[in-house]
Design an enzyme around this catalytic site. Structure first.
Site, PDB file in Angstrom:
ATOM      1  N   GLY A   1       2.760  -0.955   4.076  1.00 56.18           N
ATOM      2  CA  GLY A   1       2.292  -1.768   2.972  1.00 56.18           C
ATOM      3  C   GLY A   1       2.350  -3.230   3.332  1.00 56.18           C
ATOM      4  O   GLY A   1       3.371  -3.713   3.827  1.00 56.18           O
TER       5      GLY A   1
ATOM      6  N   ALA B   1     -12.389 -13.312  -4.079  1.00 58.49           N
ATOM      7  CA  ALA B   1     -12.214 -12.447  -5.248  1.00 58.49           C
ATOM      8  C   ALA B   1     -10.731 -12.190  -5.500  1.00 58.49           C
ATOM      9  O   ALA B   1     -10.008 -11.750  -4.612  1.00 58.49           O
ATOM     10  CB  ALA B   1     -12.947 -11.123  -5.028  1.00 58.49           C
TER      11      ALA B   1
ATOM     12  N   TYR C   1     -10.682   2.835   5.711  1.00 61.28           N
ATOM     13  CA  TYR C   1      -9.632   2.497   4.740  1.00 61.28           C
ATOM     14  C   TYR C   1     -10.154   1.486   3.732  1.00 61.28           C
ATOM     15  O   TYR C   1     -10.687   0.445   4.100  1.00 61.28           O
ATOM     16  CB  TYR C   1      -8.432   1.927   5.487  1.00 61.28           C
ATOM     17  CG  TYR C   1      -7.197   1.727   4.636  1.00 61.28           C
ATOM     18  CD1 TYR C   1      -6.302   2.777   4.432  1.00 61.28           C
ATOM     19  CD2 TYR C   1      -6.919   0.498   4.056  1.00 61.28           C
ATOM     20  CE1 TYR C   1      -5.166   2.595   3.669  1.00 61.28           C
ATOM     21  CE2 TYR C   1      -5.782   0.308   3.297  1.00 61.28           C
ATOM     22  CZ  TYR C   1      -4.908   1.364   3.103  1.00 61.28           C
ATOM     23  OH  TYR C   1      -3.780   1.185   2.345  1.00 61.28           O
ATOM     24  N   SER C   2     -10.001   1.811   2.439  1.00 59.07           N
ATOM     25  CA  SER C   2     -10.501   0.927   1.387  1.00 59.07           C
ATOM     26  C   SER C   2      -9.556   0.945   0.195  1.00 59.07           C
ATOM     27  O   SER C   2      -9.307   1.998  -0.402  1.00 59.07           O
ATOM     28  CB  SER C   2     -11.898   1.373   0.935  1.00 59.07           C
ATOM     29  OG  SER C   2     -12.328   0.597  -0.176  1.00 59.07           O
ATOM     30  N   ASN C   3      -9.048  -0.215  -0.181  1.00 59.94           N
ATOM     31  CA  ASN C   3      -8.188  -0.317  -1.349  1.00 59.94           C
ATOM     32  C   ASN C   3      -8.912   0.066  -2.629  1.00 59.94           C
ATOM     33  O   ASN C   3      -8.292   0.511  -3.597  1.00 59.94           O
ATOM     34  CB  ASN C   3      -7.643  -1.744  -1.455  1.00 59.94           C
ATOM     35  CG  ASN C   3      -6.638  -2.050  -0.370  1.00 59.94           C
ATOM     36  OD1 ASN C   3      -5.551  -1.510  -0.339  1.00 59.94           O
ATOM     37  ND2 ASN C   3      -7.018  -2.918   0.569  1.00 59.94           N
TER      38      ASN C   3
ATOM     39  N   SER D   1       0.785  -1.231   0.000  1.00 60.71           N
ATOM     40  CA  SER D   1       0.000   0.000   0.000  1.00 60.71           C
ATOM     41  C   SER D   1       0.818   1.283   0.000  1.00 60.71           C
ATOM     42  O   SER D   1       0.250   2.372  -0.105  1.00 60.71           O
ATOM     43  CB  SER D   1      -0.959   0.009   1.192  1.00 60.71           C
ATOM     44  OG  SER D   1      -2.020  -0.877   0.966  1.00 60.71           O
TER      45      SER D   1
END
Length: 355
Positions: A309, A145, A171-173, A81
């Site tokens: 990350g 997924a 928090y969202s990728n 990340s």
């Protein structure tokens, strides 16, 4: 703390090797965090760990330490990340150029892409994506997924209702996958091309790359491991398909390059003053997050800025003082650090708040 969840695992079990230490022969001094580093292996149950501290703009006083076998100074590794800070810097450069505004809704660039189940791209702004206040469901929360395209990842997210209401930090990728598509729409080039042109090339980040569909790490590199369960065996996950991470976490880098990047970013070498102030403004996320970067206030009153990350086989944390003059990046060769809530703050305290 923000993470990119581990996405792929390869079932090859290995045994944990012994404990050792290494340093660069030219190292001028012992960094305060170096004595803390072995705890990441002994207490944190990581196979090996390494850190690099920079205390000058030129890197003349870099100090490197490693503990455990298999990690070398020049190794390339997956940075997860931390990709988000690079993407955010590109978006803010485009804002400075007048090619987009942070108040623009997603639908200005990607009309109709975010719809259904209560999701609405007409209401979500670029600032909301950058600060993780969009409410979009995190596609990596669906274990089954493994999307290999940005649109597939977004479709996975919008098949669910928002994780939280718009304007609340979560928090969202998915947010950064959407931003990657917006960069492509605005520039006509993929986000990876823009990162190379705007950041990697100007800063001479020779160990940093965005692999696209390449499953292998560039040389030199060590191995990357995933732990099957607490106290369990390790699986080799060095090779994986980074398209599942995309703009949220595909970056490959080195300790040297990440220190150089955060030093340059915070010193204002990549962003104009207005955009740098926006990067560090945590108001939208209620103090939790800026735009692709987050603060951590330490016990001595120092606030460090950076990102972490996590991707299968790798965990990385980069932190720097506000002026970018003092930076630290550490990594382990697995995505799981036991007792991380104690060990990571302790390491940062040791470096930035020495007794």
């Amino acid at each position: 703390m923000p993470v990119l969840r581990a996405l792929l695992v390869t079932p090859l079990v290995i045994t944990l090797l012994g404990l050792g230490t290494a340093s660069l022969p030219s190292e001028p001094h012992l960094t305060p965090a170096a004595s803390y580093l072995p705890r990441l292996v002994v207490q944190g149950d990581a196979p090996a760990a390494a850190l690099l501290v920079r205390t000058s703009a030129s890197g003349a006083h870099d100090a490197y330490r490693s503990t455990g076998p298999g990690i070398r100074y020049a190794d390339r590794f997956r940075a997860g990340s931390i990709t988000k800070t690079f993407v955010a810097a590109v978006v803010l450069q485009l804002a400075h150029e007048g090619r987009l505004r942070l108040a623009d809704p997603v639908d200005r660039f990607l009309p109709g892409l975010i719809r259904g189940h209560g999701n609405d791209g007409r209401r979500i702004t670029l600032r909301a994506l950058l600060s993780h206040t969009s409410g979009l469901y995190d596609y990596t929360d669906v274990p089954s997924a493994h999307p290999v395209s940005a649109t597939a990842a977004i479709r996975t997210a919008t098949d669910h209702r928002p994780a939280t209401r718009l304007g609340r930090y979560a928090y969202s990728n998915t947010d950064y996958v959407v931003l990657g598509l917006i960069v492509q729409h605005v520039t006509g080039h993929g986000y990876a091309t823009e990162i190379r042109r705007r950041i990697i090339a100007p800063l001479h980040l020779t160990g940093t790359s965005l692999p696209g569909a390449r499953t292998t790490l560039p040389a030199p590199h060590g191995r990357a491991y995933a732990r099957e369960a607490a106290g369990g065996g390790l699986s080799d996950v060095t090779d994986l398909d980074p398209r599942t991470a995309g703009a949220a976490g595909e970056l490959i880098s080195t300790l040297t390059d990440l220190n150089r990047f955060y030093s340059a970013l915070l010193a204002g070498r990549l962003l104009a003053p207005v955009q740098l102030a926006a990067l560090l403004n945590t108001a939208a996320a209620h103090g939790n997050y800026g735009l692709g970067i987050f603060p951590q206030r330490l016990s001595c009153g120092v606030t460090v800025w950076g990102h972490n990350g996590r991707i299968a086989g790798s965990y990385v944390r980069a932190a720097a003082t506000r002026d970018g003059r003092h930076t630290l990046t550490y990594r382990i060769d697995t995505d799981t650090l036991a007792d991380a809530g104690t060990l990571e703050p302790g390491l940062l305290e040791a470096e930035f708040c020495p007794a």
